[in-house]
Scaffold this motif. Structure first.
Motif, PDB file in Angstrom:
ATOM      1  N   ALA A 140     -25.828  11.682 -41.682  1.00  0.00           N
ATOM      2  CA  ALA A 140     -24.615  10.854 -41.672  1.00  0.00           C
ATOM      3  C   ALA A 140     -24.913   9.425 -42.103  1.00  0.00           C
ATOM      4  CB  ALA A 140     -23.984  10.860 -40.279  1.00  0.00           C
ATOM      5  N   THR A 141     -26.016   8.854 -41.613  1.00  0.00           N
ATOM      6  CA  THR A 141     -26.341   7.476 -41.985  1.00  0.00           C
ATOM      7  C   THR A 141     -26.618   7.354 -43.476  1.00  0.00           C
ATOM      8  OG1 THR A 141     -28.651   7.901 -41.338  1.00  0.00           O
ATOM      9  CG2 THR A 141     -27.242   6.804 -39.730  1.00  0.00           C
ATOM     10  N   LEU A 142     -27.334   8.304 -44.027  1.00  0.00           N
ATOM     11  CA  LEU A 142     -27.638   8.268 -45.462  1.00  0.00           C
ATOM     12  C   LEU A 142     -26.369   8.414 -46.303  1.00  0.00           C
ATOM     13  CD1 LEU A 142     -30.851  10.483 -45.440  1.00  0.00           C
ATOM     14  CD2 LEU A 142     -30.762   8.068 -46.093  1.00  0.00           C
ATOM     15  N   ILE A 143     -25.498   9.340 -45.916  1.00  0.00           N
ATOM     16  CA  ILE A 143     -24.282   9.595 -46.687  1.00  0.00           C
ATOM     17  C   ILE A 143     -23.328   8.404 -46.636  1.00  0.00           C
ATOM     18  CG2 ILE A 143     -22.188  11.006 -46.795  1.00  0.00           C
ATOM     19  CD1 ILE A 143     -23.936  13.382 -45.855  1.00  0.00           C
ATOM     20  N   PHE A 144     -23.069   7.881 -45.439  1.00  0.00           N
ATOM     21  CA  PHE A 144     -22.134   6.756 -45.325  1.00  0.00           C
ATOM     22  C   PHE A 144     -22.707   5.488 -45.956  1.00  0.00           C
ATOM     23  CE2 PHE A 144     -20.045   9.356 -42.067  1.00  0.00           C
ATOM     24  CZ  PHE A 144     -18.715   9.124 -42.382  1.00  0.00           C
ATOM     25  N   TYR A 145     -24.019   5.289 -45.850  1.00  0.00           N
ATOM     26  CA  TYR A 145     -24.649   4.143 -46.501  1.00  0.00           C
ATOM     27  C   TYR A 145     -24.516   4.259 -48.019  1.00  0.00           C
ATOM     28  CZ  TYR A 145     -28.293   0.901 -48.016  1.00  0.00           C
ATOM     29  OH  TYR A 145     -28.982  -0.118 -48.633  1.00  0.00           O
ATOM     30  N   GLY A 146     -24.721   5.448 -48.535  1.00  0.00           N
ATOM     31  CA  GLY A 146     -24.559   5.663 -49.972  1.00  0.00           C
ATOM     32  C   GLY A 146     -23.136   5.399 -50.434  1.00  0.00           C
ATOM     33  N   ILE A 147     -22.154   5.851 -49.649  1.00  0.00           N
ATOM     34  CA  ILE A 147     -20.747   5.603 -49.980  1.00  0.00           C
ATOM     35  C   ILE A 147     -20.461   4.100 -49.979  1.00  0.00           C
ATOM     36  CG2 ILE A 147     -18.375   5.911 -49.178  1.00  0.00           C
ATOM     37  CD1 ILE A 147     -19.224   8.656 -48.106  1.00  0.00           C
ATOM     38  N   ALA A 148     -21.030   3.378 -49.010  1.00  0.00           N
ATOM     39  CA  ALA A 148     -20.831   1.928 -48.941  1.00  0.00           C
ATOM     40  C   ALA A 148     -21.395   1.242 -50.187  1.00  0.00           C
ATOM     41  CB  ALA A 148     -21.503   1.369 -47.689  1.00  0.00           C
ATOM     42  N   LEU A 149     -22.560   1.679 -50.651  1.00  0.00           N
ATOM     43  CA  LEU A 149     -23.166   1.091 -51.846  1.00  0.00           C
ATOM     44  C   LEU A 149     -22.314   1.359 -53.084  1.00  0.00           C
ATOM     45  CD1 LEU A 149     -26.950   1.978 -51.312  1.00  0.00           C
ATOM     46  CD2 LEU A 149     -25.875  -0.269 -51.091  1.00  0.00           C
ATOM     47  N   TYR A 162     -26.177   3.515 -58.421  1.00  0.00           N
ATOM     48  CA  TYR A 162     -27.155   4.579 -58.601  1.00  0.00           C
ATOM     49  C   TYR A 162     -27.987   4.776 -57.339  1.00  0.00           C
ATOM     50  CZ  TYR A 162     -25.786   3.906 -63.439  1.00  0.00           C
ATOM     51  OH  TYR A 162     -25.045   3.788 -64.602  1.00  0.00           O
ATOM     52  N   LEU A 163     -28.302   3.671 -56.665  1.00  0.00           N
ATOM     53  CA  LEU A 163     -28.962   3.778 -55.369  1.00  0.00           C
ATOM     54  C   LEU A 163     -28.053   4.493 -54.383  1.00  0.00           C
ATOM     55  CD1 LEU A 163     -31.264   3.102 -53.408  1.00  0.00           C
ATOM     56  CD2 LEU A 163     -30.174   0.880 -53.007  1.00  0.00           C
ATOM     57  N   GLY A 164     -26.757   4.175 -54.445  1.00  0.00           N
ATOM     58  CA  GLY A 164     -25.791   4.834 -53.571  1.00  0.00           C
ATOM     59  C   GLY A 164     -25.710   6.333 -53.825  1.00  0.00           C
ATOM     60  N   TYR A 165     -25.675   6.730 -55.092  1.00  0.00           N
ATOM     61  CA  TYR A 165     -25.632   8.150 -55.422  1.00  0.00           C
ATOM     62  C   TYR A 165     -26.864   8.871 -54.880  1.00  0.00           C
ATOM     63  CZ  TYR A 165     -21.877   7.016 -58.736  1.00  0.00           C
ATOM     64  OH  TYR A 165     -20.713   6.592 -59.315  1.00  0.00           O
ATOM     65  N   CYS A 166     -28.022   8.244 -55.032  1.00  0.00           N
ATOM     66  CA  CYS A 166     -29.270   8.851 -54.542  1.00  0.00           C
ATOM     67  C   CYS A 166     -29.238   9.028 -53.034  1.00  0.00           C
ATOM     68  CB  CYS A 166     -30.467   7.997 -54.948  1.00  0.00           C
ATOM     69  SG  CYS A 166     -30.838   7.993 -56.714  1.00  0.00           S
ATOM     70  N   GLN A 167     -28.698   8.026 -52.320  1.00  0.00           N
ATOM     71  CA  GLN A 167     -28.616   8.122 -50.866  1.00  0.00           C
ATOM     72  C   GLN A 167     -27.673   9.250 -50.449  1.00  0.00           C
ATOM     73  OE1 GLN A 167     -30.550   6.457 -48.973  1.00  0.00           O
ATOM     74  NE2 GLN A 167     -31.114   4.573 -49.998  1.00  0.00           N
ATOM     75  N   ILE A 168     -26.547   9.371 -51.135  1.00  0.00           N
ATOM     76  CA  ILE A 168     -25.590  10.430 -50.808  1.00  0.00           C
ATOM     77  C   ILE A 168     -26.193  11.808 -51.028  1.00  0.00           C
ATOM     78  CG2 ILE A 168     -23.400  11.493 -51.492  1.00  0.00           C
ATOM     79  CD1 ILE A 168     -22.385   8.661 -52.164  1.00  0.00           C
ATOM     80  N   VAL A 169     -26.835  11.991 -52.181  1.00  0.00           N
ATOM     81  CA  VAL A 169     -27.467  13.283 -52.491  1.00  0.00           C
ATOM     82  C   VAL A 169     -28.551  13.606 -51.470  1.00  0.00           C
ATOM     83  CG1 VAL A 169     -28.893  14.525 -54.162  1.00  0.00           C
ATOM     84  CG2 VAL A 169     -26.931  13.187 -54.949  1.00  0.00           C
ATOM     85  N   LEU A 170     -29.361  12.608 -51.141  1.00  0.00           N
ATOM     86  CA  LEU A 170     -30.429  12.810 -50.162  1.00  0.00           C
ATOM     87  C   LEU A 170     -29.851  13.194 -48.800  1.00  0.00           C
ATOM     88  CD1 LEU A 170     -33.536  12.592 -49.929  1.00  0.00           C
ATOM     89  CD2 LEU A 170     -33.204  10.267 -49.087  1.00  0.00           C
ATOM     90  N   GLY A 171     -28.764  12.520 -48.411  1.00  0.00           N
ATOM     91  CA  GLY A 171     -28.118  12.845 -47.146  1.00  0.00           C
ATOM     92  C   GLY A 171     -27.557  14.259 -47.133  1.00  0.00           C
ATOM     93  N   LEU A 172     -26.968  14.683 -48.246  1.00  0.00           N
ATOM     94  CA  LEU A 172     -26.432  16.040 -48.333  1.00  0.00           C
ATOM     95  C   LEU A 172     -27.550  17.079 -48.251  1.00  0.00           C
ATOM     96  CD1 LEU A 172     -23.720  15.551 -51.124  1.00  0.00           C
ATOM     97  CD2 LEU A 172     -23.337  15.828 -48.665  1.00  0.00           C
TER      98      LEU A 172
END
Length: 205
Positions: A140-149, A162-172
């Protein structure tokens, strides 16, 4: 000669518009420092596991008691505050060197756009804590942080998305490896931040 002046004027106008519509003083070094702080925090958390007799890499799902989770939350808060403080210091220094104001209407819009998904994710994670669903917190932290970026990209450097996309993918991905949040945190908040920070520092120095 007139043609040269014309293009110089256009370049100047474009630069002024960029400054007025985007916060462009984000420092790549702040990303590097945040990543290092995250990795140090991960190392300390691993030390806590060793102290508690937990073999984190034994290949099984890792489920922790409430007292241990509270300690991990405190460590996470300290890392977050350290990253935010370093980000402010590096960004303020960069703004000063460029003769730009660090606090203006663009900065306010940036922070608001960034804070809404981040605060939403924070409340969501508190609910997970309340219901003792600890293994879901890392994804959850990775996904929401990625969305915020990705949301904040509108008011700052476009590269941040692009950092945000990477965080979202990693969280998923981490949703399928529950209990291994420490590893995914190290990758997302540590390694990805350092790589992004170095790239941005080289690109915009």
């Amino acid at each position: 000669m007139d043609s040269k002046n014309y293009y110089e004027d256009l370049s100047h106008i474009r630069s002024m518009m960029e400054r007025s519509s985007r916060f462009i003083s984000l420092s790549g070094l702040s990303g590097v420092f945040a990543g290092l702080a995250a990795l140090i925090g991960v190392g300390y958390v691993y030390f806590i596991f060793q102290r508690e007799g937990i073999d984190y890499f034994d290949g099984d799902r890792n489920f922790f008691g409430l007292a241990l989770v509270r300690e991990l939350v405190i460590v996470g808060i300290v890392i977050l505050l350290t990253a935010l403080l370093s980000g402010y210091i590096f960004t303020a220094n960069k703004s000063k060197k460029k003769g730009l104001k660090i606090w203006d209407s663009t900065t306010k819009r940036l922070l608001l756009t960034f804070a809404v998904p981040l605060a939403t994710g924070g409340i969501f994670c508190l609910a997970l804590l309340f219901h003792h669903l600890f293994v879901w917190i890392a994804p959850a932290t990775l996904i929401f942080y990625g969305i915020a970026l990705v949301s904040a990209e509108r008011y700052t450097l476009t590269d941040i998305k692009y950092l945000g996309y990477c965080q979202i993918v990693l969280g998923l991905i981490s949703l399928f490896f529950l209990g291994w949040g420490l590893v995914f945190w190290a990758i997302g908040f540590g390694i990805l931040h350092i790589v992004y920070g170095l790239i941005m520092h080289k690109k915009y120095k």
